[in-house]
Scaffold this motif. Structure first.
Motif, PDB file in Angstrom:
ATOM      1  N   HIS A 165       0.831  -1.201   0.000  1.00 37.11           N
ATOM      2  CA  HIS A 165       0.000   0.000   0.000  1.00 37.11           C
ATOM      3  C   HIS A 165       0.869   1.255   0.000  1.00 37.11           C
ATOM      4  O   HIS A 165       2.051   1.203   0.338  1.00 37.11           O
ATOM      5  CB  HIS A 165      -0.957   0.005   1.196  1.00 37.11           C
ATOM      6  CG  HIS A 165      -0.285   0.286   2.505  1.00 37.11           C
ATOM      7  ND1 HIS A 165       0.371  -0.680   3.234  1.00 37.11           N
ATOM      8  CD2 HIS A 165      -0.161   1.440   3.219  1.00 37.11           C
ATOM      9  CE1 HIS A 165       0.852  -0.154   4.342  1.00 37.11           C
ATOM     10  NE2 HIS A 165       0.553   1.141   4.361  1.00 37.11           N
ATOM     11  N   ILE A 166       0.247   2.345  -0.398  1.00 36.00           N
ATOM     12  CA  ILE A 166       0.844   3.668  -0.244  1.00 36.00           C
ATOM     13  C   ILE A 166      -0.200   4.574   0.381  1.00 36.00           C
ATOM     14  O   ILE A 166      -1.410   4.287   0.331  1.00 36.00           O
ATOM     15  CB  ILE A 166       1.336   4.282  -1.585  1.00 36.00           C
ATOM     16  CG1 ILE A 166       0.176   4.510  -2.545  1.00 36.00           C
ATOM     17  CG2 ILE A 166       2.445   3.448  -2.194  1.00 36.00           C
ATOM     18  CD1 ILE A 166       0.480   5.491  -3.650  1.00 36.00           C
ATOM     19  N   ALA A 167       0.267   5.653   0.955  1.00 34.99           N
ATOM     20  CA  ALA A 167      -0.618   6.651   1.539  1.00 34.99           C
ATOM     21  C   ALA A 167      -0.119   8.028   1.133  1.00 34.99           C
ATOM     22  O   ALA A 167       1.086   8.265   1.099  1.00 34.99           O
ATOM     23  CB  ALA A 167      -0.640   6.524   3.059  1.00 34.99           C
ATOM     24  N   VAL A 168      -1.050   8.901   0.800  1.00 35.38           N
ATOM     25  CA  VAL A 168      -0.713  10.288   0.477  1.00 35.38           C
ATOM     26  C   VAL A 168      -1.712  11.209   1.170  1.00 35.38           C
ATOM     27  O   VAL A 168      -2.853  10.821   1.415  1.00 35.38           O
ATOM     28  CB  VAL A 168      -0.721  10.569  -1.048  1.00 35.38           C
ATOM     29  CG1 VAL A 168       0.330   9.752  -1.762  1.00 35.38           C
ATOM     30  CG2 VAL A 168      -2.075  10.306  -1.653  1.00 35.38           C
ATOM     31  N   GLU A 169      -1.260  12.387   1.485  1.00 33.01           N
ATOM     32  CA  GLU A 169      -2.158  13.372   2.063  1.00 33.01           C
ATOM     33  C   GLU A 169      -2.759  14.193   0.936  1.00 33.01           C
ATOM     34  O   GLU A 169      -2.034  14.773   0.118  1.00 33.01           O
ATOM     35  CB  GLU A 169      -1.396  14.270   3.055  1.00 33.01           C
ATOM     36  CG  GLU A 169      -2.326  15.049   3.951  1.00 33.01           C
ATOM     37  CD  GLU A 169      -1.608  15.736   5.110  1.00 33.01           C
ATOM     38  OE1 GLU A 169      -1.793  16.954   5.260  1.00 33.01           O
ATOM     39  OE2 GLU A 169      -0.880  15.036   5.842  1.00 33.01           O
ATOM     40  N   LEU A 170      -4.077  14.201   0.874  1.00 33.37           N
ATOM     41  CA  LEU A 170      -4.813  15.022  -0.087  1.00 33.37           C
ATOM     42  C   LEU A 170      -5.525  16.107   0.702  1.00 33.37           C
ATOM     43  O   LEU A 170      -6.203  15.810   1.694  1.00 33.37           O
ATOM     44  CB  LEU A 170      -5.833  14.177  -0.866  1.00 33.37           C
ATOM     45  CG  LEU A 170      -5.292  12.966  -1.629  1.00 33.37           C
ATOM     46  CD1 LEU A 170      -6.439  12.208  -2.300  1.00 33.37           C
ATOM     47  CD2 LEU A 170      -4.253  13.378  -2.650  1.00 33.37           C
ATOM     48  N   THR A 171      -5.349  17.371   0.280  1.00 32.91           N
ATOM     49  CA  THR A 171      -5.943  18.487   1.020  1.00 32.91           C
ATOM     50  C   THR A 171      -6.539  19.511   0.068  1.00 32.91           C
ATOM     51  O   THR A 171      -6.231  19.525  -1.123  1.00 32.91           O
ATOM     52  CB  THR A 171      -4.886  19.202   1.892  1.00 32.91           C
ATOM     53  OG1 THR A 171      -4.044  19.990   1.053  1.00 32.91           O
ATOM     54  CG2 THR A 171      -4.054  18.226   2.712  1.00 32.91           C
ATOM     55  N   ASP A 172      -7.355  20.379   0.641  1.00 31.49           N
ATOM     56  CA  ASP A 172      -7.906  21.476  -0.161  1.00 31.49           C
ATOM     57  C   ASP A 172      -6.834  22.514  -0.492  1.00 31.49           C
ATOM     58  O   ASP A 172      -7.042  23.364  -1.346  1.00 31.49           O
ATOM     59  CB  ASP A 172      -9.099  22.131   0.534  1.00 31.49           C
ATOM     60  CG  ASP A 172      -8.773  22.707   1.913  1.00 31.49           C
ATOM     61  OD1 ASP A 172      -7.593  22.704   2.342  1.00 31.49           O
ATOM     62  OD2 ASP A 172      -9.715  23.167   2.582  1.00 31.49           O
TER      63      ASP A 172
END
Length: 174
Positions: free
Chosen positions: A98-105
């Motif tokens: 798996h990978i994780a990324v931060e998605l933000t406004d």
């Protein structure tokens, strides 16, 4: 748009290219031709929105099996999320990675995941909204999931889980 392939083949981080002036900025967030030029599926059968009132909420990890496998383009339009995808293609060299990324406004990034990737996220700020562009129609009989706390996947969620649906909490362990 700028496309950066992740270490999970076929999954891309998609970043906008801003055209700025005194009013703010303008940017393209989706272009079928740009996706097709990279060999990515550009069909959008439906677009969905998820509102999450409480920080710490976890949604997922969801996917659909054949004949309704789906690609997704995920973008956080309000607040912030910790977005996680898991490669569930048995023939893949990164199977169950798996990978994780931060998605933000604020960063305006999106995550493109190909077919047979499970998707989930944790809400990092109260009142977050997430937009999904999905290549197939929702097919309840094809819906599946992975447990958010499965030790085989070993996701390190950044916050304690404050909310999760009973369905998401009860997916079987691998």
């Amino acid at each position: 748009m700028q496309f950066t392939e992740t270490q999970l083949k076929g999954a891309f981080l998609v970043e906008i290219e801003k055209i700025s002036d005194q009013r703010g900025f303008f940017a393209r967030t989706f272009c079928a031709k740009e996706f097709e030029d990279r060999g990515l599926k550009s069909v959008v059968a439906q677009t969905s929105i998820s509102f999450n009132s409480k920080k710490g909420t976890v949604r997922g990890l969801h996917y659909q099996i054949a004949p309704a496998t789906e690609t997704k383009l995920i973008r956080c339009t309000k607040g912030a999320i910790y977005d996680v995808i898991v490669d569930i293609r048995p023939e893949s060299p990164t199977y169950l990675s798996h990978i994780a990324v931060e998605l933000t406004d604020e960063n305006h990034r999106a995550l493109y995941l190909p077919e047979m990737f499970a998707h989930g996220y944790q809400v990092l700020t109260d009142g977050s909204e997430v937009i999904y562009q999905i290549s197939e129609f929702y097919s309840p009989g094809c819906g599946r999931g992975l447990r958010y706390d499965d030790p085989v996947i070993n996701i390190n969620w950044p916050l304690s889980v404050s909310e999760i649906s009973s369905k998401d909490a009860s997916w079987p362990l691998l």
